[in-house]
Design a protein around this motif. Structure first.
Motif, PDB file in Angstrom:
ATOM      1  N   HIS A 105       0.830  -1.195   0.000  1.00 12.39           N
ATOM      2  CA  HIS A 105       0.000   0.000   0.000  1.00 12.39           C
ATOM      3  C   HIS A 105       0.873   1.257   0.000  1.00 12.39           C
ATOM      4  O   HIS A 105       2.001   1.245   0.495  1.00 12.39           O
ATOM      5  N   HIS A 131      -3.133  10.546   6.609  1.00 12.35           N
ATOM      6  CA  HIS A 131      -4.497  10.129   6.311  1.00 12.35           C
ATOM      7  C   HIS A 131      -4.522   8.872   5.430  1.00 12.35           C
ATOM      8  O   HIS A 131      -5.314   7.955   5.656  1.00 12.35           O
ATOM      9  N   ASP A 132      -3.646   8.832   4.425  1.00 13.57           N
ATOM     10  CA  ASP A 132      -3.593   7.654   3.542  1.00 13.57           C
ATOM     11  C   ASP A 132      -3.139   6.416   4.310  1.00 13.57           C
ATOM     12  O   ASP A 132      -3.622   5.305   4.070  1.00 13.57           O
ATOM     13  N   HIS A 169      -3.636   5.736   7.504  1.00 12.98           N
ATOM     14  CA  HIS A 169      -4.696   5.211   8.374  1.00 12.98           C
ATOM     15  C   HIS A 169      -5.811   4.545   7.573  1.00 12.98           C
ATOM     16  O   HIS A 169      -6.447   3.599   8.065  1.00 12.98           O
ATOM     17  N   LYS A 170      -6.029   4.987   6.352  1.00  6.59           N
ATOM     18  CA  LYS A 170      -7.010   4.312   5.505  1.00  6.59           C
ATOM     19  C   LYS A 170      -6.538   2.887   5.193  1.00  6.59           C
ATOM     20  O   LYS A 170      -7.302   1.918   5.333  1.00  6.59           O
ATOM     21  N   ALA A 171      -5.267   2.763   4.782  1.00  3.54           N
ATOM     22  CA  ALA A 171      -4.712   1.438   4.482  1.00  3.54           C
ATOM     23  C   ALA A 171      -4.644   0.584   5.735  1.00  3.54           C
ATOM     24  O   ALA A 171      -4.982  -0.615   5.714  1.00  3.54           O
ATOM     25  N   TYR A 172      -4.216   1.172   6.827  1.00  5.78           N
ATOM     26  CA  TYR A 172      -4.088   0.455   8.106  1.00  5.78           C
ATOM     27  C   TYR A 172      -5.439  -0.129   8.531  1.00  5.78           C
ATOM     28  O   TYR A 172      -5.534  -1.310   8.904  1.00  5.78           O
ATOM     29  N   THR A 173      -6.490   0.683   8.441  1.00  5.55           N
ATOM     30  CA  THR A 173      -7.830   0.232   8.836  1.00  5.55           C
ATOM     31  C   THR A 173      -8.316  -0.905   7.940  1.00  5.55           C
ATOM     32  O   THR A 173      -8.922  -1.876   8.416  1.00  5.55           O
ATOM     33  N   GLU A 174      -8.039  -0.798   6.636  1.00 12.03           N
ATOM     34  CA  GLU A 174      -8.451  -1.841   5.700  1.00 12.03           C
ATOM     35  C   GLU A 174      -7.768  -3.172   6.026  1.00 12.03           C
ATOM     36  O   GLU A 174      -8.400  -4.233   6.020  1.00 12.03           O
TER      37      GLU A 174
END
Length: 305
Positions: A65, A83-84, A86-91
């Motif tokens: 990612h 921000h990018d 945390h989006k990948a981390y959450t996914e």
């Protein structure tokens, strides 16, 4: 198993951290989030050392990612990265996996591990015009006048130094608000490579990348309409090879100056990681020369403690 949110692999350039992280991801059946400030750009492959072949381990593709998410010529920043990330981390976490963060951009990595409070600093055209004719040493002297810099290592071009001044001036007028993202509990592993070995690997790798077509890669980006000024902004390979293409440096001057700059960059990376330790981030250092199985085994042992 443990209460870590993720595993983080750090190390200077040419330490072999990407290959290490990929083998660990294979063993743990997980995914990697890049912690590199330049690998976000498409077409900038050889110069940023994406080494995508490392993401294939024993025939399996390791998902990654934050690589190739922006166009060359864009100005990506730490606010966007946070921000990018945390989006990948959450996914990844939603799939029941423990992410691996891997990279050498210490500021980016520390920003997500420690939950830095950040604002998206807009461009200040008036400030940029004011400083556009200043030399890099002059700009660095101005930066030294600020008490708490957001970044003290990544100002190897005048453009980056001006951006750093821009950020500091914005922060003076706009006090930071409460953190948007919480700190993360990570097992942090550093790849420890002896200085002379690191220097030898950097020099050998630079020659190899030039032979692989790094100059042609940068020429192609210029041919697509990205300005020389924008490429120089990215520093290191993109700065010196662009200057060579623009006939401001001979080939030998380009090679010599770039080699020195990469050695200096690796030293700054290590300075940042040592600073992270002083700021409370515990890093478990692992010898870069150990066999891969021993390195991954050491991390897995730390995870089950």
């Amino acid at each position: 198993m443990n209460d870590y949110d993720l595993v983080t692999i750090v190390g200077p350039t040419a330490s072999g951290k990407t290959e290490f992280a990929c083998h660990l991801a294979y063993d743990l059946n997980t995914e990697i989030i890049s912690g590199d400030s330049r690998q976000v750009y498409k077409s900038m492959d050889i110069g940023t050392g994406k080494d995508l072949k490392d993401y294939i381990v024993n025939g399996r593709n390791i998902p990654y990612h934050l690589i190739d998410i922006r166009e060359a010529g864009d100005k990506y920043n730490i606010f966007e990265y946070q921000h990018d990330f945390h989006k990948a981390y959450t996914e990844i976490k939603s799939r029941g996996k423990q992410p691996i963060l891997c990279g050498g951009s210490g500021l980016y990595i520390e920003s997500v591990l420690r939950g830095y409070s950040l604002v998206n600093v807009p461009e200040d055209k008036e400030l940029r015009e004011k400083y556009e004719n200043y030399t890099l040493p002059e700009l660095k002297k101005i930066l030294e006048s600020y008490k708490a810099l957001h970044n003290t290592t990544d100002v190897d071009t005048a453009q980056r130094a001006i951006r750093a001044i821009e950020i500091e001036e914005y922060k003076k007028a706009h006090p930071l608000e409460q953190n948007e993202f919480p700190p993360l509990n990570s097992l942090v592993v550093g790849v420890d490579i002896e200085r002379e070995l690191r220097r030898n690997k950097i020099s050998k790798r630079l020659k190899s990348r030039l032979e692989e077509g790094m100059i042609e890669e940068i020429q192609n980006i210029l041919d697509k309409g990205v300005s020389a000024e924008d490429l120089i902004y990215y520093g290191l390979e993109y700065k010196y090879i662009t200057l060579y293409i623009e006939k401001q440096l001979t080939y030998n001057e380009m090679f010599s100056q770039l080699e020195i700059a990469i050695h200096q960059f690796a030293k700054r990376q290590m300075t940042w990681f040592r600073g992270m330790e002083k700021r409370g981030v515990h890093i478990h250092w692992i010898d870069a020369t150990l066999p891969m199985e021993e390195k991954t085994g050491a991390v897995k042992s730390l995870l089950i403690k």
